[in-house]
Design a protein around this motif. Structure first.
Motif, mmCIF file in Angstrom:
data_model
loop_
_atom_site.group_PDB
_atom_site.id
_atom_site.type_symbol
_atom_site.label_atom_id
_atom_site.label_comp_id
_atom_site.label_asym_id
_atom_site.label_seq_id
_atom_site.Cartn_x
_atom_site.Cartn_y
_atom_site.Cartn_z
ATOM 1 N N ASP A 187 0.641 -1.162 0.063
ATOM 2 C CA ASP A 187 0.052 0.128 0.028
ATOM 3 C C ASP A 187 0.934 1.156 -0.054
ATOM 4 O O ASP A 187 1.685 1.472 0.874
ATOM 5 C CB ASP A 187 -0.753 0.025 1.415
ATOM 6 C CG ASP A 187 -1.878 1.192 1.390
ATOM 7 O OD1 ASP A 187 -2.402 1.545 0.214
ATOM 8 O OD2 ASP A 187 -2.170 1.723 2.158
ATOM 9 N N GLY A 188 0.705 2.142 -0.967
ATOM 10 C CA GLY A 188 1.294 3.396 -1.011
ATOM 11 C C GLY A 188 2.778 3.225 -1.472
ATOM 12 O O GLY A 188 3.435 2.243 -1.526
ATOM 13 N N PHE A 236 4.041 -6.226 -11.619
ATOM 14 C CA PHE A 236 3.731 -5.468 -10.622
ATOM 15 C C PHE A 236 2.573 -4.509 -11.453
ATOM 16 O O PHE A 236 2.567 -4.045 -12.534
ATOM 17 C CB PHE A 236 4.706 -4.151 -10.436
ATOM 18 C CG PHE A 236 5.715 -4.721 -9.348
ATOM 19 C CD1 PHE A 236 6.613 -5.600 -9.692
ATOM 20 C CD2 PHE A 236 5.688 -4.017 -8.316
ATOM 21 C CE1 PHE A 236 7.596 -5.935 -8.735
ATOM 22 C CE2 PHE A 236 6.936 -4.227 -7.427
ATOM 23 C CZ PHE A 236 7.669 -5.248 -7.702
ATOM 24 N N LEU A 237 1.318 -4.726 -10.634
ATOM 25 C CA LEU A 237 0.080 -3.820 -11.159
ATOM 26 C C LEU A 237 -0.062 -2.562 -10.102
ATOM 27 O O LEU A 237 -0.167 -2.769 -8.782
ATOM 28 C CB LEU A 237 -1.171 -4.687 -10.865
ATOM 29 C CG LEU A 237 -2.382 -3.843 -11.066
ATOM 30 C CD1 LEU A 237 -2.708 -3.251 -12.576
ATOM 31 C CD2 LEU A 237 -3.621 -4.692 -10.741
ATOM 32 N N PHE A 238 0.103 -1.428 -10.714
ATOM 33 C CA PHE A 238 -0.205 -0.329 -9.960
ATOM 34 C C PHE A 238 -1.739 0.481 -10.044
ATOM 35 O O PHE A 238 -1.845 0.559 -11.171
ATOM 36 C CB PHE A 238 0.892 1.083 -10.439
ATOM 37 C CG PHE A 238 2.281 0.611 -10.213
ATOM 38 C CD1 PHE A 238 3.032 1.031 -8.823
ATOM 39 C CD2 PHE A 238 3.170 -0.204 -10.875
ATOM 40 C CE1 PHE A 238 4.215 0.417 -8.656
ATOM 41 C CE2 PHE A 238 4.400 -0.520 -10.732
ATOM 42 C CZ PHE A 238 4.853 -0.183 -9.524
ATOM 43 N N THR A 239 -2.443 0.475 -9.246
ATOM 44 C CA THR A 239 -3.706 0.691 -9.189
ATOM 45 C C THR A 239 -4.172 1.660 -8.102
ATOM 46 O O THR A 239 -3.525 1.798 -7.212
ATOM 47 C CB THR A 239 -4.335 -0.405 -9.063
ATOM 48 O OG1 THR A 239 -5.903 -0.336 -9.242
ATOM 49 C CG2 THR A 239 -4.184 -1.266 -7.879
ATOM 50 N N GLY A 240 -5.567 2.329 -8.174
ATOM 51 C CA GLY A 240 -5.836 3.059 -7.258
ATOM 52 C C GLY A 240 -6.484 2.506 -6.061
ATOM 53 O O GLY A 240 -6.702 1.372 -6.168
ATOM 54 N N THR A 280 -1.248 -0.489 -4.375
ATOM 55 C CA THR A 280 -2.202 0.806 -4.495
ATOM 56 C C THR A 280 -1.269 2.022 -4.376
ATOM 57 O O THR A 280 -0.481 2.106 -3.669
ATOM 58 C CB THR A 280 -3.182 0.481 -3.278
ATOM 59 O OG1 THR A 280 -2.414 0.593 -2.133
ATOM 60 C CG2 THR A 280 -4.041 -0.691 -3.633
ATOM 61 N N VAL A 281 -1.655 3.131 -5.395
ATOM 62 C CA VAL A 281 -0.857 4.281 -5.502
ATOM 63 C C VAL A 281 -1.219 5.533 -4.398
ATOM 64 O O VAL A 281 -1.135 6.459 -4.098
ATOM 65 C CB VAL A 281 -0.776 4.925 -6.624
ATOM 66 C CG1 VAL A 281 -0.004 3.869 -7.813
ATOM 67 C CG2 VAL A 281 -2.192 5.335 -7.382
#
Length: 129
Positions: free
Chosen positions: A8-9, A31-35, A72-73
């Protein structure tokens, strides 16, 4: 079976990357970067919501030695900040979310491409980097 990881973050991302083996990785890391996820169980990012079922389907057919890392970004405000560290980090250089990156490889899918079944499946295929 695909090994799932989450962070997270930006701090979580950095801590996770520190745990990776130095040099060549024995197994691929995607890697998946997601909201961040809202109370309804979905991301605040509509493109991320659209890509989720496509990515989940590809994971079911992925090679057993794949490590899938969901990062999660942050919330919309954090992501939209031009100083968001994910945008400035040379390891990620994120411009949009969702983004799929094959760690230490050239493969990268961004935005609406993450909802294209054939492209996402290619990310999870075995091949020499």
């Amino acid at each position: 079976m695909v090994v799932h990881h989450e962070a997270d973050g930006y701090e979580g991302f950095c801590k996770f990357v520190e745990t990776l083996p130095k040099g060549d990785l024995p197994n691929p890391y995607i890697f998946l970067f997601t909201g961040s996820i809202l109370e309804n169980g979905q991301s605040w990012c509509p493109d991320c919501v659209e890509a989720d079922p496509v990515i989940e389907a590809a994971l079911k057919n992925a090679s057993e030695d794949v490590n899938f890392v969901k990062i999660t970004v942050g919330n919309r405000e954090v992501w939209k900040d031009s100083n968001c560290p994910f945008r400035k980090d040379s390891r990620t250089k994120l411009m949009v979310i969702p983004t799929l990156i094959r760690w230490k490889g050239p493969q990268k899918l961004e935005g609406e491409k993450c909802a294209k079944e054939e492209l996402v499946e290619m990310m999870f295929q075995e091949f020499d980097d």
